[in-house]
Write a protein that holds these residues in place. Sequence first.
Motif, PDB file in Angstrom:
ATOM      1  N   LEU A 107      39.851   8.591 -10.751  1.00  0.00           N
ATOM      2  CA  LEU A 107      39.019   7.225 -10.602  1.00  0.00           C
ATOM      3  C   LEU A 107      37.609   8.387 -10.884  1.00  0.00           C
ATOM      4  O   LEU A 107      36.674   8.380 -11.006  1.00  0.00           O
ATOM      5  CB  LEU A 107      39.335   6.228 -10.356  1.00  0.00           C
ATOM      6  N   THR A 108      37.764   8.758  -9.535  1.00  0.00           N
ATOM      7  CA  THR A 108      36.210   9.051  -8.415  1.00  0.00           C
ATOM      8  C   THR A 108      35.885  11.024  -9.024  1.00  0.00           C
ATOM      9  O   THR A 108      34.709  10.187  -9.738  1.00  0.00           O
ATOM     10  CB  THR A 108      36.860  10.255  -7.096  1.00  0.00           C
ATOM     11  N   GLU A 109      37.186  11.277 -10.137  1.00  0.00           N
ATOM     12  CA  GLU A 109      36.210  12.418 -11.024  1.00  0.00           C
ATOM     13  C   GLU A 109      36.106  12.384 -11.761  1.00  0.00           C
ATOM     14  O   GLU A 109      34.957  13.165 -12.092  1.00  0.00           O
ATOM     15  CB  GLU A 109      37.935  13.196 -11.106  1.00  0.00           C
ATOM     16  N   SER A 110      36.384  11.025 -12.822  1.00  0.00           N
ATOM     17  CA  SER A 110      35.568  10.347 -13.662  1.00  0.00           C
ATOM     18  C   SER A 110      34.533  10.610 -13.693  1.00  0.00           C
ATOM     19  O   SER A 110      33.713  10.465 -14.033  1.00  0.00           O
ATOM     20  CB  SER A 110      36.664  10.234 -14.593  1.00  0.00           C
ATOM     21  N   THR A 111      34.972   9.593 -12.423  1.00  0.00           N
ATOM     22  CA  THR A 111      33.266   8.954 -12.308  1.00  0.00           C
ATOM     23  C   THR A 111      32.285   9.614 -12.224  1.00  0.00           C
ATOM     24  O   THR A 111      30.730   9.934 -12.818  1.00  0.00           O
ATOM     25  CB  THR A 111      33.645   7.608 -11.460  1.00  0.00           C
ATOM     26  N   ARG A 112      32.469  11.229 -11.435  1.00  0.00           N
ATOM     27  CA  ARG A 112      31.708  12.050 -11.327  1.00  0.00           C
ATOM     28  C   ARG A 112      31.190  12.852 -12.361  1.00  0.00           C
ATOM     29  O   ARG A 112      30.286  12.753 -13.350  1.00  0.00           O
ATOM     30  CB  ARG A 112      32.310  13.063 -10.351  1.00  0.00           C
ATOM     31  N   ASN A 113      32.364  12.895 -13.954  1.00  0.00           N
ATOM     32  CA  ASN A 113      31.644  13.413 -14.322  1.00  0.00           C
ATOM     33  C   ASN A 113      30.235  12.772 -15.706  1.00  0.00           C
ATOM     34  O   ASN A 113      29.766  12.742 -16.270  1.00  0.00           O
ATOM     35  CB  ASN A 113      32.774  13.734 -15.545  1.00  0.00           C
ATOM     36  N   ILE A 114      31.140  11.387 -15.331  1.00  0.00           N
ATOM     37  CA  ILE A 114      30.088   9.985 -15.882  1.00  0.00           C
ATOM     38  C   ILE A 114      28.893  10.234 -15.361  1.00  0.00           C
ATOM     39  O   ILE A 114      27.571  10.188 -16.411  1.00  0.00           O
ATOM     40  CB  ILE A 114      31.019   8.352 -16.318  1.00  0.00           C
ATOM     41  N   LEU A 115      28.543  10.353 -14.238  1.00  0.00           N
ATOM     42  CA  LEU A 115      26.767  10.875 -14.059  1.00  0.00           C
ATOM     43  C   LEU A 115      26.484  11.491 -13.812  1.00  0.00           C
ATOM     44  O   LEU A 115      25.268  11.722 -14.002  1.00  0.00           O
ATOM     45  CB  LEU A 115      27.075  10.905 -11.811  1.00  0.00           C
ATOM     46  N   ALA A 116      27.479  13.072 -14.119  1.00  0.00           N
ATOM     47  CA  ALA A 116      26.603  14.319 -14.277  1.00  0.00           C
ATOM     48  C   ALA A 116      25.925  13.929 -15.853  1.00  0.00           C
ATOM     49  O   ALA A 116      24.719  14.018 -16.210  1.00  0.00           O
ATOM     50  CB  ALA A 116      27.522  14.913 -14.591  1.00  0.00           C
ATOM     51  N   VAL A 117      26.980  13.484 -17.151  1.00  0.00           N
ATOM     52  CA  VAL A 117      26.196  13.151 -18.359  1.00  0.00           C
ATOM     53  C   VAL A 117      25.574  12.037 -18.350  1.00  0.00           C
ATOM     54  O   VAL A 117      24.255  12.449 -19.088  1.00  0.00           O
ATOM     55  CB  VAL A 117      27.224  12.474 -19.179  1.00  0.00           C
ATOM     56  N   ALA A 118      25.016  11.001 -17.594  1.00  0.00           N
ATOM     57  CA  ALA A 118      24.088  10.698 -17.726  1.00  0.00           C
ATOM     58  C   ALA A 118      22.885  10.924 -17.361  1.00  0.00           C
ATOM     59  O   ALA A 118      22.143  10.731 -17.921  1.00  0.00           O
ATOM     60  CB  ALA A 118      24.422   8.780 -16.817  1.00  0.00           C
ATOM     61  N   ASN A 119      22.881  12.112 -16.118  1.00  0.00           N
ATOM     62  CA  ASN A 119      21.965  12.574 -15.869  1.00  0.00           C
ATOM     63  C   ASN A 119      21.448  13.325 -16.504  1.00  0.00           C
ATOM     64  O   ASN A 119      19.993  13.446 -17.064  1.00  0.00           O
ATOM     65  CB  ASN A 119      21.869  13.235 -13.972  1.00  0.00           C
ATOM     66  N   GLU A 120      22.650  13.604 -17.637  1.00  0.00           N
ATOM     67  CA  GLU A 120      21.697  14.918 -18.385  1.00  0.00           C
ATOM     68  C   GLU A 120      21.475  14.033 -19.518  1.00  0.00           C
ATOM     69  O   GLU A 120      19.900  14.580 -19.931  1.00  0.00           O
ATOM     70  CB  GLU A 120      22.803  16.098 -19.440  1.00  0.00           C
ATOM     71  N   ILE A 121      21.727  13.011 -19.609  1.00  0.00           N
ATOM     72  CA  ILE A 121      20.779  11.965 -20.564  1.00  0.00           C
ATOM     73  C   ILE A 121      19.476  11.735 -20.632  1.00  0.00           C
ATOM     74  O   ILE A 121      18.466  11.836 -21.210  1.00  0.00           O
ATOM     75  CB  ILE A 121      21.906  10.481 -21.188  1.00  0.00           C
ATOM     76  N   VAL A 122      19.744  10.957 -19.412  1.00  0.00           N
ATOM     77  CA  VAL A 122      18.032  10.975 -18.711  1.00  0.00           C
ATOM     78  C   VAL A 122      17.111  12.200 -18.643  1.00  0.00           C
ATOM     79  O   VAL A 122      15.808  11.579 -19.183  1.00  0.00           O
ATOM     80  CB  VAL A 122      18.430  10.575 -17.200  1.00  0.00           C
ATOM     81  N   GLU A 123      17.585  13.587 -18.187  1.00  0.00           N
ATOM     82  CA  GLU A 123      16.958  14.128 -18.243  1.00  0.00           C
ATOM     83  C   GLU A 123      16.213  14.158 -19.946  1.00  0.00           C
ATOM     84  O   GLU A 123      15.555  15.314 -20.188  1.00  0.00           O
ATOM     85  CB  GLU A 123      17.496  15.762 -17.652  1.00  0.00           C
ATOM     86  N   PHE A 124      17.230  14.458 -20.634  1.00  0.00           N
ATOM     87  CA  PHE A 124      16.759  15.105 -22.249  1.00  0.00           C
ATOM     88  C   PHE A 124      15.945  13.394 -22.620  1.00  0.00           C
ATOM     89  O   PHE A 124      15.314  14.200 -23.437  1.00  0.00           O
ATOM     90  CB  PHE A 124      18.423  14.670 -22.929  1.00  0.00           C
ATOM     91  N   GLU A 125      16.306  12.356 -21.835  1.00  0.00           N
ATOM     92  CA  GLU A 125      15.864  11.577 -22.467  1.00  0.00           C
ATOM     93  C   GLU A 125      13.730  11.979 -22.246  1.00  0.00           C
ATOM     94  O   GLU A 125      12.774  11.498 -22.700  1.00  0.00           O
ATOM     95  CB  GLU A 125      15.211  10.368 -22.299  1.00  0.00           C
TER      96      GLU A 125
END
Length: 149
Positions: free
Chosen positions: A112-130
């Motif tokens: 779960l910790t690894e999954s959460t880390r991946n989700i946060l990385a994707v969310a950060n990419e989306i924020v940067e893209f926005e």
Amino acid sequence: MDNELYLIHLDDYLSHVDGKLDMYDLLLELVRSVRKDLEAGEPSQAMRTLCGYEQQAHEMYEGWDIPDDYTAFCDINDLGPLMERELLPADDEDDDGDMSAAPRLLRAVGQLTESTRNILAVANEIVEFEEEIDRLLAENEKPENDCAE
């Protein structure tokens, strides 16, 4: 140990906590008793009190089975026998080769910790893209695609 995960038996954990509380109580009793003896003008009684509490502290310490080498050098490798008695590796298996509940739970938490880390990385990419899209639109530039007209 390299940040390995271990489980501790409940009775060992409670014993550690109780030992700390007992030692704290012993220290407070010692201070009160010696202060009382000294205030009464009886330094020889204060010395006898100190010796009695010293003996009690020594007996409590002996019950913890902490190796003398660890006490002297603080090398974790000296704790091997104590750790074998009190700690369980988080990846312990039962007699059938199946993992017990606690290691399975720890593994799931790690996943779960690894999954959460991946989700946060994707969310950060989306924020940067926005933020990049907002910047382009603010500068009246059109994104490069056929739908933006």
